[in-house]
Design a protein around this motif. Structure first.
Motif, PDB file in Angstrom:
ATOM      1  N   CYS A 111      -8.487  20.121  -9.733  1.00 33.83           N
ATOM      2  CA  CYS A 111      -8.105  20.310  -8.297  1.00 33.83           C
ATOM      3  C   CYS A 111      -6.858  19.327  -8.248  1.00 33.83           C
ATOM      4  CB  CYS A 111      -9.256  19.370  -7.617  1.00 33.83           C
ATOM      5  SG  CYS A 111     -10.857  20.404  -7.679  1.00 33.83           S
ATOM      6  N   ASP A 112      -5.769  19.871  -7.719  1.00 36.62           N
ATOM      7  CA  ASP A 112      -4.769  19.494  -7.589  1.00 36.62           C
ATOM      8  C   ASP A 112      -4.178  19.110  -6.094  1.00 36.62           C
ATOM      9  OD1 ASP A 112      -4.363  22.157  -6.680  1.00 36.62           O
ATOM     10  OD2 ASP A 112      -2.535  22.503  -7.713  1.00 36.62           O
ATOM     11  N   ASP A 113      -5.073  18.819  -5.666  1.00 39.22           N
ATOM     12  CA  ASP A 113      -4.950  18.467  -3.878  1.00 39.22           C
ATOM     13  C   ASP A 113      -5.254  17.085  -3.346  1.00 39.22           C
ATOM     14  OD1 ASP A 113      -7.588  18.878  -4.177  1.00 39.22           O
ATOM     15  OD2 ASP A 113      -7.707  20.069  -2.225  1.00 39.22           O
ATOM     16  N   LEU A 114      -5.666  16.216  -4.551  1.00 42.37           N
ATOM     17  CA  LEU A 114      -5.882  14.619  -4.187  1.00 42.37           C
ATOM     18  C   LEU A 114      -4.928  13.816  -3.464  1.00 42.37           C
ATOM     19  CD1 LEU A 114      -7.766  13.749  -7.525  1.00 42.37           C
ATOM     20  CD2 LEU A 114      -8.734  15.145  -5.762  1.00 42.37           C
ATOM     21  N   VAL A 153      -7.404   2.522  -4.426  1.00 42.84           N
ATOM     22  CA  VAL A 153      -8.345   2.146  -3.639  1.00 42.84           C
ATOM     23  C   VAL A 153      -9.121   3.188  -2.754  1.00 42.84           C
ATOM     24  CG1 VAL A 153      -7.450  -0.233  -3.445  1.00 42.84           C
ATOM     25  CG2 VAL A 153      -6.807   1.361  -1.837  1.00 42.84           C
ATOM     26  N   LYS A 154      -8.255   4.511  -2.548  1.00 45.82           N
ATOM     27  CA  LYS A 154      -9.092   5.407  -2.011  1.00 45.82           C
ATOM     28  C   LYS A 154      -8.688   6.755  -2.322  1.00 45.82           C
ATOM     29  CE  LYS A 154      -9.052   6.990   2.720  1.00 45.82           C
ATOM     30  NZ  LYS A 154      -8.401   6.910   4.146  1.00 45.82           N
ATOM     31  N   VAL A 155      -9.726   7.646  -2.429  1.00 47.14           N
ATOM     32  CA  VAL A 155      -9.343   8.990  -3.075  1.00 47.14           C
ATOM     33  C   VAL A 155      -9.918   9.898  -2.049  1.00 47.14           C
ATOM     34  CG1 VAL A 155      -9.952  10.624  -4.712  1.00 47.14           C
ATOM     35  CG2 VAL A 155      -9.965   8.293  -4.990  1.00 47.14           C
ATOM     36  N   LYS A 156      -8.965  10.865  -1.477  1.00 50.51           N
ATOM     37  CA  LYS A 156      -9.117  11.809  -0.485  1.00 50.51           C
ATOM     38  C   LYS A 156      -9.283  13.353  -1.231  1.00 50.51           C
ATOM     39  CE  LYS A 156      -7.095  13.371   3.877  1.00 50.51           C
ATOM     40  NZ  LYS A 156      -5.965  13.427   4.687  1.00 50.51           N
ATOM     41  N   ASN A 157     -10.199  13.944  -0.668  1.00 47.46           N
ATOM     42  CA  ASN A 157     -10.306  15.387  -1.131  1.00 47.46           C
ATOM     43  C   ASN A 157     -11.099  15.570  -2.382  1.00 47.46           C
ATOM     44  OD1 ASN A 157      -8.803  16.180   0.881  1.00 47.46           O
ATOM     45  ND2 ASN A 157      -6.993  16.683  -0.157  1.00 47.46           N
ATOM     46  N   GLY A 158     -11.132  14.483  -3.141  1.00 43.56           N
ATOM     47  CA  GLY A 158     -11.992  14.476  -4.500  1.00 43.56           C
ATOM     48  C   GLY A 158     -13.527  14.427  -4.322  1.00 43.56           C
ATOM     49  N   MET A 217       0.674  -1.286  -0.029  1.00 47.00           N
ATOM     50  CA  MET A 217       0.082   0.098   0.028  1.00 47.00           C
ATOM     51  C   MET A 217       0.897   1.374   0.120  1.00 47.00           C
ATOM     52  SD  MET A 217      -3.654  -0.169   1.324  1.00 47.00           S
ATOM     53  CE  MET A 217      -3.859  -0.037   2.958  1.00 47.00           C
ATOM     54  N   ARG A 218       0.661   2.203  -0.731  1.00 44.74           N
ATOM     55  CA  ARG A 218       1.554   3.560  -0.921  1.00 44.74           C
ATOM     56  C   ARG A 218       0.268   4.694  -1.072  1.00 44.74           C
ATOM     57  NH1 ARG A 218       2.542   4.809  -6.344  1.00 44.74           N
ATOM     58  NH2 ARG A 218       1.730   2.753  -7.819  1.00 44.74           N
ATOM     59  N   THR A 219       0.900   5.847  -0.739  1.00 40.56           N
ATOM     60  CA  THR A 219      -0.204   6.947  -0.997  1.00 40.56           C
ATOM     61  C   THR A 219       0.626   7.862  -1.981  1.00 40.56           C
ATOM     62  OG1 THR A 219       0.650   8.303   0.807  1.00 40.56           O
ATOM     63  CG2 THR A 219      -1.581   6.968   1.056  1.00 40.56           C
ATOM     64  N   VAL A 220      -0.248   8.608  -2.639  1.00 39.19           N
ATOM     65  CA  VAL A 220       0.416   9.647  -3.676  1.00 39.19           C
ATOM     66  C   VAL A 220      -0.278  10.818  -3.278  1.00 39.19           C
ATOM     67  CG1 VAL A 220       1.145  10.026  -6.007  1.00 39.19           C
ATOM     68  CG2 VAL A 220       0.501   7.683  -5.215  1.00 39.19           C
ATOM     69  N   LYS A 221       0.383  11.980  -3.082  1.00 38.75           N
ATOM     70  CA  LYS A 221      -0.080  13.214  -2.724  1.00 38.75           C
ATOM     71  C   LYS A 221       0.044  14.262  -3.898  1.00 38.75           C
ATOM     72  CE  LYS A 221       0.656  13.027   2.246  1.00 38.75           C
ATOM     73  NZ  LYS A 221       1.571  13.367   3.217  1.00 38.75           N
ATOM     74  N   HIS A 222      -0.705  15.471  -3.839  1.00 41.73           N
ATOM     75  CA  HIS A 222      -0.668  16.266  -4.899  1.00 41.73           C
ATOM     76  C   HIS A 222      -1.109  15.753  -5.980  1.00 41.73           C
ATOM     77  CE1 HIS A 222       0.958  18.683  -1.481  1.00 41.73           C
ATOM     78  NE2 HIS A 222       2.101  17.852  -1.574  1.00 41.73           N
ATOM     79  N   VAL A 223      -2.239  15.071  -6.297  1.00 39.46           N
ATOM     80  CA  VAL A 223      -2.496  14.485  -7.497  1.00 39.46           C
ATOM     81  C   VAL A 223      -3.486  15.339  -8.188  1.00 39.46           C
ATOM     82  CG1 VAL A 223      -3.718  12.652  -8.782  1.00 39.46           C
ATOM     83  CG2 VAL A 223      -1.986  12.148  -6.764  1.00 39.46           C
ATOM     84  N   THR A 224      -3.548  15.802  -9.570  1.00 33.94           N
ATOM     85  CA  THR A 224      -4.555  16.611 -10.310  1.00 33.94           C
ATOM     86  C   THR A 224      -5.354  15.618 -10.642  1.00 33.94           C
ATOM     87  OG1 THR A 224      -2.292  17.638 -10.961  1.00 33.94           O
ATOM     88  CG2 THR A 224      -4.534  18.029 -12.206  1.00 33.94           C
ATOM     89  N   CYS A 225      -6.764  15.992 -10.544  1.00 36.45           N
ATOM     90  CA  CYS A 225      -7.864  15.245 -11.023  1.00 36.45           C
ATOM     91  C   CYS A 225      -8.247  15.431 -12.460  1.00 36.45           C
ATOM     92  CB  CYS A 225      -9.239  15.589 -10.141  1.00 36.45           C
ATOM     93  SG  CYS A 225     -10.638  15.023 -10.494  1.00 36.45           S
TER      94      CYS A 225
END
Ligand code: SF4
Lengths: 435, 131
Positions: A16-19, A29-34, A1-9
């Motif tokens: 939005c570039d804060d996903l 498997v999980k989307v935060k802020n979207g 499992m890993r997380t990627v920050k500052h993803v653009t939608c």
């Protein structure tokens, strides 16, 4: 499992570039802020995929190699007299750039989905000019927000939360005022301080009435488009009294009677307001990189959409060189569709001619358009499986990230277009040698 | 009944199109026609009755749903999608943009006519798939 920050939608023009995404086994498997649309895309994109290039023979699809599919695509494009290259709003700027080169090489027409959303806005901006700003400026300074013919809560779900009504700005701490103008009480209208429900096809009249009122002229009618004149006076006062107003307009203005003339009127209204206060206007661009497609076309050809290379140099005359008109006149004799689903979005008569053309589709999904294709070239999802650049609706460029590996062997739009281009060049050179 | 046809985006249409356009959920989200409650009464139909929406450009069968978006008697709202594209006015007024909003249309009850699936709709509308 890993997380990627500052993803653009890669969904709508808000970009939005804060996903923050959680990845497990190369799957999101999980989307935060979207928002809901963003989650639907990241969690659902892998369904209904095409994983092998397809070529239609005797009415049926057959799986083939990229090589064979590209060769067939290049054959279709080199044989055509007036090919149409359409789509481009849901891919990277880099892919658009390759597409323009291809259009020039084959003497075709390249048009984007702008033609179906804010094409009339571009025409209006070319006529009147626009006073604009970045969304950051709006977020920090605007004290009056107007949404005209636009329903951001549905089409751009985080626009209000990130930039306007539901957000405090550095220099704008108090609650902002919201005016919504629409033909029905939309979700956005429910949150408005002032909602104007106008009669359909009468935006132009309301805009011109407001212009008159702002110039202190009297209206000698009791109502305009179902709105009492006193009510319009109240709106005009609110607009004049603000410190920094931002008017966002949607396809409610571009798709109704008046089209580009509605945009002339809205931009003229904003220009009038700027003599009295500070006001900006911005089209609510839909697909995530439709603004980027306009930008790249403008750099490379001088024109933002509907660019015709059939005479060997770029020409631009929407109404003549725009996709719907070409299809309605049944002029194109081949088509390439990239990152768009025109069979599901064009008026049927136009879609019918498109389907009758030898049709090449570059798309990750089996769309209605891919269903009609003669060649389907499956591609990666830009912003998920391959990177690139996209432009936000306020013309701010943002990076699209590659977050997970694409399915094995699947190429990006840009790669596919580049190999089609070199195959076209090879075929043309061959023809020159053996005429 | 004469109405003005407005097409546009809805949450469900925006959501389900990301899942794939041949899904049942997508079909159910866009093959609908939102109507004002009083207009439905006048037509003598219930929430969920099929209706035929026609213009001079074509006609389509959709499921009528009661609009929750305030009063808009005389206006019907249909999500963007292949079901309504055969009905909207393709005229671009020489600027490239068809008239997706504000077309004069006629709505009539059609309880016995089915709403087509996307595959059926495409087969019916496009000759290419029948060769
Ligand atoms: S508002 Fe648009 S860009 Fe932002 S998360 Fe939602 S779909 Fe993505």
């Amino acid at each position: 499992m890993r997380t990627v920050k500052h993803v653009t939608c890669p969904v709508c023009g808000c970009l939005c570039d804060d996903l923050e995404l959680t990845i497990k086994d190369e799957k999101v498997v999980k989307v935060k802020n979207g928002c809901a649309l963003c989650k639907a895309k990241f969690l659902g994109y892998s369904k209904h995929r095409v994983l092998k290039p397809l070529v239609r023979k005797n009415g049926r699809f057959f799986e083939v190699s990229y090589e064979e599919a590209v060769s067939r695509a290049a054959e279709i494009l080199t044989e055509a007299n007036y090919p149409l290259l359409y789509g481009w709003s849901m891919t990277s700027c880099e892919a658009v750039s390759a597409g323009i080169e291809l259009a020039e090489e084959i003497g075709g027409v390249i048009d984007t989905t702008s033609t179906l959303c804010h094409g009339p806005s571009t025409l209006g901006i070319q006529d009147v000019g626009i006073s604009s700003a970045t969304l950051g400026q709006v977020r920090h300074r605007a004290d009056l927000i107007v949404y005209w013919g636009s329903n951001p809560l549905i089409a751009h779900p985080r626009h209000m939360e990130r930039y306007t009504i539901f957000r405090k700005g550095r220099f704008q701490k108090e609650k902002r005022k919201l005016i919504v103008v629409d033909v029905r009480k939309t979700e956005t209208a429910e949150t408005a301080d002032i909602f104007l429900q106008i009669k359909p096809n009468m935006d132009y009249e309301v805009l011109q009435a407001l212009r008159a009122l702002i110039r202190d002229q009297e209206l000698d009618v009791d109502e305009v488009a179902g709105i009492p004149t006193e009510r319009l006076e109240e709106i005009a006062d609110t607009m004049v009294e603000c410190r920094f107003g931002a008017l966002f307009f949607g396809s409610g203005l571009t798709m109704t009677r008046g089209k580009n003339r509605n945009i002339d009127a809205v931009l003229s209204l904003v220009s009038d307001l700027n003599k009295l206060t500070k006001f900006i206007a911005m089209p609510m661009r839909g697909h995530f990189n439709v603004t980027g497609a306009d930008m790249i076309l403008t750099w490379q050809t001088g024109y933002p959409y509907a660019v015709d290379f059939s005479l060997g140099y770029p020409r631009y005359n929407p109404g003549e060189t725009s996709a719907v008109d070409i299809l309605l006149r049944e002029e194109s004799d081949a088509a390439l569709v990239v990152a768009s689903d025109p069979v599901a979005s064009l008026p049927r008569k136009a879609a019918e001619h498109l389907a009758e053309n030898p049709l090449i589709v570059v798309d990750p999904h089996m769309s209605a358009t891919a269903r009609m294709a003669d060649v389907v070239l499956p591609s990666t999802f830009v912003g998920i499986e391959s990177g690139g650049t996209a432009y936000r609706m306020d013309h701010v460029p943002l990076p699209l990230k590659k977050i997970v590996e694409p399915p094995e062997g699947i190429l990006s739009d840009e790669e596919i277009l580049r190999i089609i281009l070199s195959e076209v060049k090879r075929k043309k050179a061959e023809q020159m040698e053996n005429p | 009944m004469k109405v003005i046809l407005v097409t546009g985006r809805t949450v469900k249409q925006g959501f389900w199109k990301e899942y794939g356009k041949f899904s049942k959920a997508y079909m159910e989200s866009v093959s609908v026609c939102y109507m004002d409650a009083r207009d439905m009464e006048r037509l003598g139909i219930k929430d969920g009755t099929n209706v035929q929406v026609s213009t001079k450009h074509g006609s389509t069968i959709l499921k009528a749903l009661k609009s929750t978006r305030g009063k808009h008697s005389g206006i019907i709202f249909v999500p963007y999608g292949p079901w309504i594209n055969g009905v909207v006015d393709p005229e671009t007024d020489s600027v490239g943009m068809p008239s997706f909003k504000g077309t004069q249309a006629e709505v009539e009850p059609a309880p016995e006519k089915p709403v087509l699936s996307l595959e059926e709709l495409l087969k019916k509308q496009f000759r290419k798939l029948n060769r």
